[in-house]
Design an enzyme around this catalytic site. Sequence first.
Site, PDB file in Angstrom:
ATOM      1  N   ARG A  45       0.838  -1.201   0.000  1.00  0.00           N
ATOM      2  CA  ARG A  45       0.000   0.000   0.000  1.00  0.00           C
ATOM      3  C   ARG A  45       0.875   1.254   0.000  1.00  0.00           C
ATOM      4  O   ARG A  45       0.599   2.235  -0.705  1.00  0.00           O
ATOM      5  CB  ARG A  45      -0.951  -0.010   1.202  1.00  0.00           C
ATOM      6  CG  ARG A  45      -1.981  -1.127   1.142  1.00  0.00           C
ATOM      7  CD  ARG A  45      -3.048  -0.973   2.208  1.00  0.00           C
ATOM      8  NE  ARG A  45      -2.565  -1.111   3.567  1.00  0.00           N
ATOM      9  CZ  ARG A  45      -2.483  -2.258   4.233  1.00  0.00           C
ATOM     10  NH1 ARG A  45      -2.834  -3.392   3.644  1.00  0.00           N
ATOM     11  NH2 ARG A  45      -2.060  -2.294   5.493  1.00  0.00           N
ATOM     12  N   LYS A 136     -12.173  14.897   5.408  1.00  0.00           N
ATOM     13  CA  LYS A 136     -13.311  14.481   4.594  1.00  0.00           C
ATOM     14  C   LYS A 136     -14.228  13.562   5.382  1.00  0.00           C
ATOM     15  O   LYS A 136     -13.761  12.697   6.130  1.00  0.00           O
ATOM     16  CB  LYS A 136     -12.823  13.759   3.336  1.00  0.00           C
ATOM     17  CG  LYS A 136     -13.940  13.520   2.315  1.00  0.00           C
ATOM     18  CD  LYS A 136     -13.636  12.386   1.373  1.00  0.00           C
ATOM     19  CE  LYS A 136     -13.955  11.043   1.993  1.00  0.00           C
ATOM     20  NZ  LYS A 136     -14.025   9.937   1.021  1.00  0.00           N
ATOM     21  N   GLU A 177     -19.211  15.908   2.203  1.00  0.00           N
ATOM     22  CA  GLU A 177     -19.488  15.013   1.083  1.00  0.00           C
ATOM     23  C   GLU A 177     -20.810  14.272   1.256  1.00  0.00           C
ATOM     24  O   GLU A 177     -20.855  13.188   1.840  1.00  0.00           O
ATOM     25  CB  GLU A 177     -18.348  13.994   0.912  1.00  0.00           C
ATOM     26  CG  GLU A 177     -18.572  13.050  -0.258  1.00  0.00           C
ATOM     27  CD  GLU A 177     -17.457  12.033  -0.441  1.00  0.00           C
ATOM     28  OE1 GLU A 177     -17.585  11.184  -1.340  1.00  0.00           O
ATOM     29  OE2 GLU A 177     -16.470  12.072   0.318  1.00  0.00           O
ATOM     30  N   LYS A 222     -18.262  18.453  -1.545  1.00  0.00           N
ATOM     31  CA  LYS A 222     -17.924  17.344  -2.448  1.00  0.00           C
ATOM     32  C   LYS A 222     -19.201  16.556  -2.744  1.00  0.00           C
ATOM     33  O   LYS A 222     -19.496  15.560  -2.093  1.00  0.00           O
ATOM     34  CB  LYS A 222     -16.849  16.442  -1.830  1.00  0.00           C
ATOM     35  CG  LYS A 222     -16.440  15.290  -2.754  1.00  0.00           C
ATOM     36  CD  LYS A 222     -15.281  14.470  -2.195  1.00  0.00           C
ATOM     37  CE  LYS A 222     -14.955  13.302  -3.118  1.00  0.00           C
ATOM     38  NZ  LYS A 222     -13.779  12.520  -2.677  1.00  0.00           N
TER      39      LYS A 222
END
Length: 341
Positions: A45, A136, A177, A222
């Site tokens: 990753r 976020k 979002e 968003k």
Amino acid sequence: MSERLEDIAVAMVANGRGLLAADESTATIKKRFDSIGLESTEDSRRDYREMLLRSDEAMRNYVSGVILYEETLFQKAADGTPLVDIIKSAGSIPGIKVDTGAKPLPHFPNETITEGLDGLAARLAKYYEAGARFAKWRGVIAISGTLPSFGAIKANAHALARYATLCQEAGIVPIVEPEVLMDGAPGDHSIDRSEEVTEWVLRTVFEELGDLRVKLEGMILKPSMVIDGKKTRKASVEEVAERTVKVLKRTVPAAVPGIAFLSGGQSTEEATAHLSAMNTVHDLPWKLTFSYGRALQQEALNAWNGKPENVAAGQRAFTHRAKMCSLAAKGSWKKDLEQAA
């Protein structure tokens, strides 16, 4: 760079630049790696994300910020350099996903509420110290002929507003979002239904943000685009752009500095074309740009294919896609630019 929320938010939507959403959970990135036959480990990753973040041309010219998963925020590159420092050195802003995922909402079948508010203030302080300057939180809204319910919209909108207040208190710009699912079950809704629900959701979100005194100049929205479901895709690029802008003008205050769209199940080229169409023909009070995950990464992932000798190929693919998205954010993307690549 200025530490004022307003200045950070403006920098996040600077002309022609957008956000790389590299905040896939460990479970999600495993699925992406499975598609190329690569085992998902902490090192693999790291190697993948380092490949993206060291794409110098893309990061310096087209990417304003990177949304990270918590693991990546504290991770170091193979040479020992903190990944956050690599982002900063390219003139980009580190960010962090802070919600803990959408869970079933009791008494509301097939609807969810996003969790993660418990202990969030303490986590935000830790993330700020690590270098994150924006965050976020994703609220997920199911759509069908009967969904969503007002209860689910209201609960998710309130959670988004509470999260946003905690972020701003910590000196972190919140990305708000609210995603109306395009590719969730049953995925057979019309664009008319998408427009109706998206307007309802955004109106409710901004009511909640106002009630909790969120500073609109210090946040980024968003949203998903107004688009028909995955099983009924008929709307043209122009119709998606027109309907999306119409809903935004009805619901999003001009004080918000920018709107960074999610791709939400669209193909790479679809997401690019829709964004460009919005910026080409409409006079807008906010910057419209991208905050794409899969739509920015898929070509790079395939080119890299988990092999060290393919790092340069992966970076070329990522740079090309970031450039196309940048052109779309300026309203100057054209399909033949894809074919020429």
